[in-house]
Scaffold this motif. Structure first.
Motif, PDB file in Angstrom:
ATOM      1  N   SER A   1      17.932-108.290 109.597  1.00 30.02           N
ATOM      2  CA  SER A   1      17.040-107.164 109.338  1.00 30.02           C
ATOM      3  C   SER A   1      16.558-107.224 107.894  1.00 30.02           C
ATOM      4  CB  SER A   1      17.780-105.847 109.584  1.00 30.02           C
ATOM      5  OG  SER A   1      18.860-105.725 108.689  1.00 30.02           O
TER       6      SER A   1
ATOM      7  N   ALA B   1      27.373-112.920 101.127  1.00 29.64           N
ATOM      8  CA  ALA B   1      26.835-112.619 102.464  1.00 29.64           C
ATOM      9  C   ALA B   1      25.653-111.670 102.260  1.00 29.64           C
ATOM     10  CB  ALA B   1      27.906-111.959 103.303  1.00 29.64           C
ATOM     11  N   PRO B   2      24.684-111.691 103.172  1.00 29.11           N
ATOM     12  CA  PRO B   2      23.536-110.786 102.980  1.00 29.11           C
ATOM     13  C   PRO B   2      23.935-109.316 103.021  1.00 29.11           C
ATOM     14  CG  PRO B   2      23.411-111.946 105.095  1.00 29.11           C
ATOM     15  CD  PRO B   2      24.555-112.530 104.355  1.00 29.11           C
TER      16      PRO B   2
ATOM     17  N   ALA C   1      22.633-105.873 103.842  1.00 34.38           N
ATOM     18  CA  ALA C   1      21.500-105.345 104.620  1.00 34.38           C
ATOM     19  C   ALA C   1      21.098-103.952 104.154  1.00 34.38           C
ATOM     20  CB  ALA C   1      21.874-105.305 106.097  1.00 34.38           C
TER      21      ALA C   1
ATOM     22  N   GLN D   1      19.091-100.138  99.344  1.00 34.28           N
ATOM     23  CA  GLN D   1      20.289 -99.620  98.693  1.00 34.28           C
ATOM     24  C   GLN D   1      19.995 -98.412  97.806  1.00 34.28           C
ATOM     25  OE1 GLN D   1      22.862-100.847  99.879  1.00 34.28           O
ATOM     26  NE2 GLN D   1      21.947-102.637 100.809  1.00 34.28           N
TER      27      GLN D   1
ATOM     28  N   LEU E   1      24.336 -96.875  93.212  1.00 31.94           N
ATOM     29  CA  LEU E   1      25.449 -97.699  93.701  1.00 31.94           C
ATOM     30  C   LEU E   1      25.177 -99.178  93.449  1.00 31.94           C
ATOM     31  CD1 LEU E   1      26.216 -95.926  97.113  1.00 31.94           C
ATOM     32  CD2 LEU E   1      27.537 -95.780  95.004  1.00 31.94           C
TER      33      LEU E   1
ATOM     34  N   GLN F   1      25.857-100.010  89.910  1.00 32.28           N
ATOM     35  CA  GLN F   1      27.297-100.103  89.636  1.00 32.28           C
ATOM     36  C   GLN F   1      27.863-101.408  90.181  1.00 32.28           C
ATOM     37  OE1 GLN F   1      29.803 -96.617  89.614  1.00 32.28           O
ATOM     38  NE2 GLN F   1      28.123 -95.432  90.481  1.00 32.28           N
ATOM     39  N   TYR F   2      27.358-101.807  91.356  1.00 28.04           N
ATOM     40  CA  TYR F   2      27.812-103.072  91.959  1.00 28.04           C
ATOM     41  C   TYR F   2      27.435-104.253  91.060  1.00 28.04           C
ATOM     42  CZ  TYR F   2      27.558-107.143  95.068  1.00 28.04           C
ATOM     43  OH  TYR F   2      27.683-108.402  95.609  1.00 28.04           O
TER      44      TYR F   2
ATOM     45  N   PRO G   1      33.421-105.743  93.828  1.00 23.73           N
ATOM     46  CA  PRO G   1      33.361-104.421  93.184  1.00 23.73           C
ATOM     47  C   PRO G   1      33.246-103.315  94.238  1.00 23.73           C
ATOM     48  CG  PRO G   1      31.886-105.954  92.082  1.00 23.73           C
ATOM     49  CD  PRO G   1      32.391-106.648  93.305  1.00 23.73           C
ATOM     50  N   TRP G   2      33.899-102.186  93.964  1.00 23.37           N
ATOM     51  CA  TRP G   2      33.962-101.100  94.955  1.00 23.37           C
ATOM     52  C   TRP G   2      32.572-100.624  95.393  1.00 23.37           C
ATOM     53  CZ3 TRP G   2      31.717 -96.390  94.093  1.00 23.37           C
ATOM     54  CH2 TRP G   2      31.349 -96.108  92.786  1.00 23.37           C
ATOM     55  N   ALA G   3      31.591-100.760  94.503  1.00 21.28           N
ATOM     56  CA  ALA G   3      30.248-100.241  94.813  1.00 21.28           C
ATOM     57  C   ALA G   3      29.614-100.981  95.993  1.00 21.28           C
ATOM     58  CB  ALA G   3      29.352-100.338  93.591  1.00 21.28           C
ATOM     59  N   LEU G   4      30.059-102.215  96.255  1.00 19.56           N
ATOM     60  CA  LEU G   4      29.503-102.952  97.398  1.00 19.56           C
ATOM     61  C   LEU G   4      29.884-102.252  98.702  1.00 19.56           C
ATOM     62  CD1 LEU G   4      27.963-105.464  98.396  1.00 19.56           C
ATOM     63  CD2 LEU G   4      30.125-106.678  98.451  1.00 19.56           C
TER      64      LEU G   4
ATOM     65  N   ALA H   1      30.748 -99.159  98.831  1.00 14.52           N
ATOM     66  CA  ALA H   1      30.087 -97.856  98.764  1.00 14.52           C
ATOM     67  C   ALA H   1      28.668 -97.938  99.340  1.00 14.52           C
ATOM     68  CB  ALA H   1      30.039 -97.370  97.318  1.00 14.52           C
ATOM     69  N   MET H   2      27.990 -99.057  99.064  1.00 20.92           N
ATOM     70  CA  MET H   2      26.624 -99.219  99.604  1.00 20.92           C
ATOM     71  C   MET H   2      26.662 -99.289 101.131  1.00 20.92           C
ATOM     72  SD  MET H   2      24.509-101.607  96.959  1.00 20.92           S
ATOM     73  CE  MET H   2      25.571-103.009  96.917  1.00 20.92           C
TER      74      MET H   2
ATOM     75  N   ASP I   1      27.266 -95.789 102.337  1.00 20.95           N
ATOM     76  CA  ASP I   1      26.066 -94.984 102.083  1.00 20.95           C
ATOM     77  C   ASP I   1      24.964 -95.279 103.098  1.00 20.95           C
ATOM     78  OD1 ASP I   1      24.599 -93.126 100.362  1.00 20.95           O
ATOM     79  OD2 ASP I   1      23.357 -94.862  99.905  1.00 20.95           O
TER      80      ASP I   1
ATOM     81  N   LEU J   1      26.825 -88.566  98.459  1.00 22.21           N
ATOM     82  CA  LEU J   1      27.173 -89.644  97.515  1.00 22.21           C
ATOM     83  C   LEU J   1      28.577 -89.483  96.908  1.00 22.21           C
ATOM     84  CD1 LEU J   1      25.909 -92.217  96.470  1.00 22.21           C
ATOM     85  CD2 LEU J   1      25.029 -90.942  94.525  1.00 22.21           C
TER      86      LEU J   1
ATOM     87  N   VAL K   1      30.953 -90.621  99.379  1.00 22.92           N
ATOM     88  CA  VAL K   1      30.786 -92.071  99.562  1.00 22.92           C
ATOM     89  C   VAL K   1      31.622 -92.812  98.515  1.00 22.92           C
ATOM     90  CG1 VAL K   1      29.142 -93.968  99.255  1.00 22.92           C
ATOM     91  CG2 VAL K   1      28.507 -92.015 100.664  1.00 22.92           C
ATOM     92  N   GLU K   2      31.496 -92.369  97.256  1.00 25.73           N
ATOM     93  CA  GLU K   2      32.240 -93.017  96.169  1.00 25.73           C
ATOM     94  C   GLU K   2      33.742 -92.855  96.362  1.00 25.73           C
ATOM     95  OE1 GLU K   2      28.831 -92.478  92.712  1.00 25.73           O
ATOM     96  OE2 GLU K   2      30.939 -92.237  92.227  1.00 25.73           O
TER      97      GLU K   2
ATOM     98  N   GLN L   1      19.728-100.400 111.342  1.00 26.29           N
ATOM     99  CA  GLN L   1      20.063-101.821 111.265  1.00 26.29           C
ATOM    100  C   GLN L   1      20.818-102.050 109.963  1.00 26.29           C
ATOM    101  OE1 GLN L   1      16.105-103.538 111.902  1.00 26.29           O
ATOM    102  NE2 GLN L   1      16.804-104.151 113.922  1.00 26.29           N
ATOM    103  N   ILE L   2      22.087-101.729 110.008  1.00 25.90           N
ATOM    104  CA  ILE L   2      22.886-101.796 108.775  1.00 25.90           C
ATOM    105  C   ILE L   2      24.148-102.617 108.998  1.00 25.90           C
ATOM    106  CG2 ILE L   2      22.040 -99.614 107.839  1.00 25.90           C
ATOM    107  CD1 ILE L   2      24.581 -98.292 108.953  1.00 25.90           C
ATOM    108  N   ASP L   3      24.804-102.924 107.869  1.00 25.24           N
ATOM    109  CA  ASP L   3      26.078-103.632 107.959  1.00 25.24           C
ATOM    110  C   ASP L   3      27.159-102.676 108.436  1.00 25.24           C
ATOM    111  OD1 ASP L   3      25.292-106.109 107.177  1.00 25.24           O
ATOM    112  OD2 ASP L   3      25.787-105.849 105.067  1.00 25.24           O
TER     113      ASP L   3
ATOM    114  N   PRO M   1      30.268-107.286 103.345  1.00 22.17           N
ATOM    115  CA  PRO M   1      28.890-107.335 103.845  1.00 22.17           C
ATOM    116  C   PRO M   1      28.669-108.508 104.795  1.00 22.17           C
ATOM    117  CG  PRO M   1      28.986-108.236 101.641  1.00 22.17           C
ATOM    118  CD  PRO M   1      30.378-107.759 101.963  1.00 22.17           C
ATOM    119  N   GLY M   2      27.522-108.502 105.452  1.00 20.44           N
ATOM    120  CA  GLY M   2      27.133-109.666 106.255  1.00 20.44           C
ATOM    121  C   GLY M   2      27.410-109.541 107.732  1.00 20.44           C
TER     122      GLY M   2
END
Lengths: 201, 161
Positions: free
Chosen positions: A166, A180-181, A183, A186, A190, A193-194, B35-38, B40-41, B44, B51, B54-55, B105-107, B113-114
């Motif tokens: 996507s 990894a991608p 998706a 964002q 956040l 921060q990442y 990192p934790w923010a990944l 979090a995304m 989210d 938010l 989420v954190e 269409q999200i992870d 991720p991925g």
């Protein structure tokens, strides 16, 4: 404002390395020495890509790209299927525009007028509106060039191979290692921060 | 239920508990290495929590999964651990089903991720949830122990008589 514009212009002139598959330098924003590279796979007819382009990219440029921390690579991932009849054509025009140094202008116009051309199919009208007549002729010819079309397909293949399903999807290249991608569009706070977390390590 | 049936059930329970504990540990590691923010995304992108939450979830959930994994593998606080794990899986499956139904269409965010949300990820989490439910039921039921305890009482009674 003028300084920012100069900075952006300067950044546009610079290119960055880390992208894996060959990429047109015109589709890169950032410093050669940036420790991180973001490959953003977008489709010009995808509303979330427009949101990302308009709301995430500007602060990303300001906070990371201009200070030389991150290099951004725009990758084409035109969505296919019955709901996306003009996405490939738009990607071809944008890639053709990149060959004459007009990628950012055309990409901006395509995202900005997405609702119009995605509905009526008049992609060229949007592209032509931001080009001079001589540029229009070049882009028209280049968009039919097999090399340009192959470049778009290479991005699609690279995205598919990476598991992208996507758009928008972002791959982070950190010291040569590809993530990894990620998706979706964002939340910038956040995302920031990442990226800061990655840069801190 | 025969002795051998009880034995099979107990062995199955232990194997499942250790496997599920391992899955929780793997999921925790996959989140904690970035990192934790990944993460979090990922949370989210579901668009369910504000938010602030989420954190909080992104900072605490991976550690919670790690502790749960260790506790499950060690076989301590079985009822609390398996019950909590079952509820956690219900929340995960519910969130994924909600996202799928809303066309997002999200992870999934399950192992970093991925991995887009799809039938496979929902089935996988469903299987883990079913396994945890089974272990939870077994931790309360424990037919073997009950029978053994019953037998002990019977023996006592026989002696007293």
């Amino acid at each position: 404002m003028r300084i920012t514009a100069f900075g952006l212009g300067l950044v546009l002139l610079l290119s960055c390395q880390a992208a894996n598959a060959p990429v047109d330098k015109e589709k890169m924003l950032g410093s050669q020495t940036a420790p991180l590279t973001l490959e953003i796979f977008s489709s010009f007819d995808c509303p979330h890509c427009t949101l990302m382009h308009q709301t995430v990219l500007p602060p990303l440029m300001h906070d990371f790209v201009i200070p030389g921390k991150i290099c951004v690579v725009s990758r084409e991932f035109p969505l296919s299927g019955p709901g996306h009849p003009w996405a490939r054509e738009a990607a071809n025009y944008a890639t053709a525009a990149a060959r004459i140094g007009k990628y950012d202008v055309v990409a901006d116009a395509l995202f900005k007028n997405q609702m119009t051309w995605a509905m009526n199919g008049k992609v060229w009208d949007t592209v032509a509106s931001v080009l001079t007549p001589s540029e229009q002729a070049k882009v028209q010819a280049l968009s039919k060039d097999p090399g340009v079309q192959a470049e778009v397909q290479r991005d699609v293949d690279a995205g598919t191979a990476a598991g992208i399903t996507s758009t928008p999807s972002t791959i982070v290249v950190n010291r040569g290692k590809r993530s990894a991608p990620i998706a979706g569009m964002q939340n910038y706070d956040l995302f920031k921060q990442y990226l800061n977390g990655l840069l801190a390590h | 239920m025969t002795y051998s049936q009880n034995r099979v059930l107990r062995i199955t329970t232990v194997v499942l508990r250790v496997l599920v504990g391992g899955v929780f540990l793997a999921a925790a590691y996959a989140k904690l290495k970035d990192p934790w923010a990944l993460f979090a995304m990922s949370i989210d992108s579901y668009g369910i929590l504000p938010l602030r939450w989420v954190e909080f979830a992104a900072r605490t959930l991976p550690w919670f999964e790690a502790v749960l994994g260790v506790v499950l593998i060690a076989g301590i606080f079985k009822r609390i651990a398996t019950g909590t794990g079952t509820l956690l899986m219900l929340v995960f499956i519910g969130a994924m089903a909600w996202a799928k139904l809303h066309g997002k269409q999200i992870d999934c965010g399950c192992f970093g991720p991925g991995e887009a949300i799809g039938i496979w990820s929902i089935l996988r989490d469903g299987s883990i949830g079913a396994a945890l439910l089974f272990i939870t039921v077994m931790s309360f039921w424990q037919p073997g122990k009950k029978k053994a305890a019953g037998a002990a009482v019977d023996t006592e009674r026989a002696y007293s008589v």
